[in-house]
Design a protein around this motif. Structure first.
Motif, PDB file in Angstrom:
ATOM      1  N   ILE A  64       0.841  -1.202   0.000  1.00  0.00           N
ATOM      2  CA  ILE A  64       0.000   0.000   0.000  1.00  0.00           C
ATOM      3  C   ILE A  64       0.877   1.254   0.000  1.00  0.00           C
ATOM      4  N   ASN A  65       1.910   1.256   0.836  1.00  0.00           N
ATOM      5  CA  ASN A  65       2.820   2.398   0.886  1.00  0.00           C
ATOM      6  C   ASN A  65       3.519   2.596  -0.450  1.00  0.00           C
ATOM      7  N   LEU A  66       3.981   1.498  -1.056  1.00  0.00           N
ATOM      8  CA  LEU A  66       4.664   1.576  -2.348  1.00  0.00           C
ATOM      9  C   LEU A  66       3.735   2.151  -3.409  1.00  0.00           C
ATOM     10  N   HIS A  67       2.489   1.704  -3.403  1.00  0.00           N
ATOM     11  CA  HIS A  67       1.510   2.224  -4.360  1.00  0.00           C
ATOM     12  C   HIS A  67       1.304   3.723  -4.150  1.00  0.00           C
ATOM     13  N   ASP A  68       1.188   4.146  -2.892  1.00  0.00           N
ATOM     14  CA  ASP A  68       0.950   5.562  -2.601  1.00  0.00           C
ATOM     15  C   ASP A  68       2.173   6.424  -2.929  1.00  0.00           C
ATOM     16  N   ASN A  69       3.379   5.882  -2.678  1.00  0.00           N
ATOM     17  CA  ASN A  69       4.600   6.669  -2.849  1.00  0.00           C
ATOM     18  C   ASN A  69       5.130   6.678  -4.280  1.00  0.00           C
ATOM     19  N   VAL A  70       5.012   5.548  -4.969  1.00  0.00           N
ATOM     20  CA  VAL A  70       5.641   5.393  -6.285  1.00  0.00           C
ATOM     21  C   VAL A  70       4.616   5.115  -7.378  1.00  0.00           C
ATOM     22  N   GLY A  71       3.591   4.344  -7.053  1.00  0.00           N
ATOM     23  CA  GLY A  71       2.589   3.963  -8.038  1.00  0.00           C
ATOM     24  C   GLY A  71       2.634   2.476  -8.323  1.00  0.00           C
ATOM     25  N   ALA A  72       1.566   1.985  -8.930  1.00  0.00           N
ATOM     26  CA  ALA A  72       1.442   0.550  -9.197  1.00  0.00           C
ATOM     27  C   ALA A  72       2.488   0.058 -10.192  1.00  0.00           C
ATOM     28  N   ASP A  73       3.079   0.952 -10.980  1.00  0.00           N
ATOM     29  CA  ASP A  73       4.102   0.531 -11.939  1.00  0.00           C
ATOM     30  C   ASP A  73       5.319  -0.072 -11.242  1.00  0.00           C
ATOM     31  N   ALA A  74       5.489   0.229  -9.963  1.00  0.00           N
ATOM     32  CA  ALA A  74       6.622  -0.320  -9.214  1.00  0.00           C
ATOM     33  C   ALA A  74       6.365  -1.743  -8.746  1.00  0.00           C
ATOM     34  N   PHE A  75       5.122  -2.221  -8.867  1.00  0.00           N
ATOM     35  CA  PHE A  75       4.811  -3.578  -8.429  1.00  0.00           C
ATOM     36  C   PHE A  75       5.476  -4.592  -9.348  1.00  0.00           C
ATOM     37  N   LYS A  76       6.047  -5.628  -8.764  1.00  0.00           N
ATOM     38  CA  LYS A  76       6.574  -6.744  -9.532  1.00  0.00           C
ATOM     39  C   LYS A  76       5.410  -7.484 -10.178  1.00  0.00           C
ATOM     40  N   ASP A  77       5.657  -8.136 -11.313  1.00  0.00           N
ATOM     41  CA  ASP A  77       4.603  -8.895 -11.986  1.00  0.00           C
ATOM     42  C   ASP A  77       3.950  -9.859 -10.996  1.00  0.00           C
ATOM     43  N   GLY A  78       2.626  -9.780 -10.914  1.00  0.00           N
ATOM     44  CA  GLY A  78       1.895 -10.662 -10.019  1.00  0.00           C
ATOM     45  C   GLY A  78       1.719 -10.135  -8.619  1.00  0.00           C
TER      46      GLY A  78
END
Length: 420
Positions: A64-78
């Motif tokens: 959740i923090n990563l999404h708020d700080n950087v965005g969903a593009d930072a999520f690893k596949d899956g």
């Protein structure tokens, strides 16, 4: 390779001691208590359940923090934000589990000083998170009764901010929440001014049972809930820390966190150096393999290096394949992904590799203890933490076997055989 460290947090089974400077090293001592065994060597199922639930919700909050700080593009596949774990699961009476009797065996930790003059707090040093939080004097519930508490009015360098530390929910439905402050924070004699942190006014039941006051995160700023720069990065920016690097040595008896620069004197062989991959905010490395002897049971995966858990977590299918190599092993606690195996079959050749250099887990570090006279529980658990496809977590059961160095300067993690 990363350099050698000048500041050491020595974490021993002695009583707590204040930082005592020497010519080159400053040390603070505390108990080393990261076990899932009772004193008689039996597996503590209740504690393991709490650890799995805590880890699950920590990784969820980090995403959740990563999404708020950087965005969903930072999520690893899956990668995906999983629902929180809602309740503890009591162990089955038929499984011969010893009841929890010693909650002191929970983590390794050390003192930090906050404020001017210093107010001391015993915190968990966690490479799997990035926030610093400690209990507030305004936390008056029973959950805070045994915790040291931060009194901002007693510090001449304290400054309160309007931002509220967003609620991090745990499996019992409560949370850590409270206002943010900046103040002088000191770790092993290193003082950093205007360090951001949260003063928690509410703490979950699970955290209340842990023998710590708070947490000091050592991961990348992208995971920080508060949007505050983590301690080591702040110290580097201010010049209090020569290099934004640190090293970890964790054992069953003593542990050390070295801040500032990491030493070849700690290594008995040449280190394996691995670049941090992606923008996950974790100390995450790739091209991993896990095997025994010449056999490989999973490959091509990435791994998060997390000192904040005792477990090694892997995708359930890959972990099941690994345990088939141990005669008599079987899935014992399906919900939490825990496996049992005959104690005399404990593998001494389970190992991980990332591009180069196998690093082996000892038979002792592989076992979490007995559930009866002949059966033990393995340290590798099969569980999806939502971190992405083919993503493992390497916790203390692995880290006990290596000296691990982390560099924000070069974005690398390295392992070597420790010189004990």
């Amino acid at each position: 390779m990363l350099a050698v460290s000048s500041v050491v947090l020595s974490l021993a089974l002695s009583a707590f001691a204040a930082p005592a400077p020497t010519a080159h090293v400053r040390r603070i001592s505390t108990r080393n208590v990261k076990f899932l065994k009772t004193e008689d060597g039996f597996f503590d199922h209740q504690k393991a359940i709490r650890q799995v639930a805590y880890d699950h919700n920590k990784y969820r909050s980090n995403l959740i923090n990563l999404h708020d700080n950087v965005g969903a593009d930072a999520f690893k596949d899956g990668a995906r934000i999983l629902p929180p774990v809602e309740h503890f699961v009591s162990p089955s009476a038929q499984k011969g589990t010893e009841p929890l009797t010693n909650e002191q065996n929970g983590l390794w930790a050390g003192f930090v000083g906050v404020g001017t003059p210093q107010q001391n707090f015993n915190v968990d040093f966690d490479t799997g998170s990035a926030d610093l939080w400690i209990p507030s004097a305004n936390c008056t519930a029973a959950n805070c009764a045994q915790k040291a508490k931060y009194h901002p009015e007693r510090s001449s360098t304290s400054q309160r901010h309007d931002d509220q530390f967003g609620r991090i929910r745990y499996q019992d439905g409560s949370a850590v929440s409270g206002p943010t402050f900046t103040d002088t924070v000191t770790v092993a004699g290193i003082s950093v001014k205007n360090q951001g942190f949260a003063a928690a006014e509410s703490i979950s039941d699970e955290l209340a049972q842990r023998p710590i006051d708070g947490v000091l995160g050592l991961a990348y700023p992208a995971l920080a809930k508060m949007g505050q720069t983590p301690f080591i990065n702040t110290g580097r920016a201010q010049g209090s820390i020569a290099d934004a690097e640190f090293g970890l040595r964790i054992t069953d008896t003593t542990s050390e966190l070295e801040i500032g620069f990491q030493s070849g004197e700690r290594c008995a062989d040449a280190p394996d150096v691995h670049p941090v991959t992606g923008e996950s905010g974790y100390w995450q490395i790739s091209n991993g393999r896990v095997g025994r002897g010449l056999h490989v049971y999973a490959h091509g995966f990435s791994a998060v290096i997390d000192s904040g858990t005792t477990f090694v977590y892997g995708p359930p299918a890959a972990v099941a394949k690994f345990y088939k190599s141990i005669e008599g092993a079987e899935l014992w606690d399906e919900r939490n992904g825990l496996y049992s195996f005959p104690c005399d079959e404990a593998p001494s050749d389970a190992h991980f590799q990332f591009d180069q250099g196998w690093r082996t887990m000892s038979a002792e570090s592989f076992s979490f203890g007995q559930i009866d006279e002949t059966t033990c529980i393995g340290a590798i658990a099969g569980r999806d933490m939502g971190l992405g496809e083919d993503t493992w977590v390497l916790g203390d059961s692995f880290l006990k076997n290596v000296y691990t160095a982390f560099s924000f300067e070069t974005n690398e993690v390295s392992f070597c055989r420790p010189r004990d």
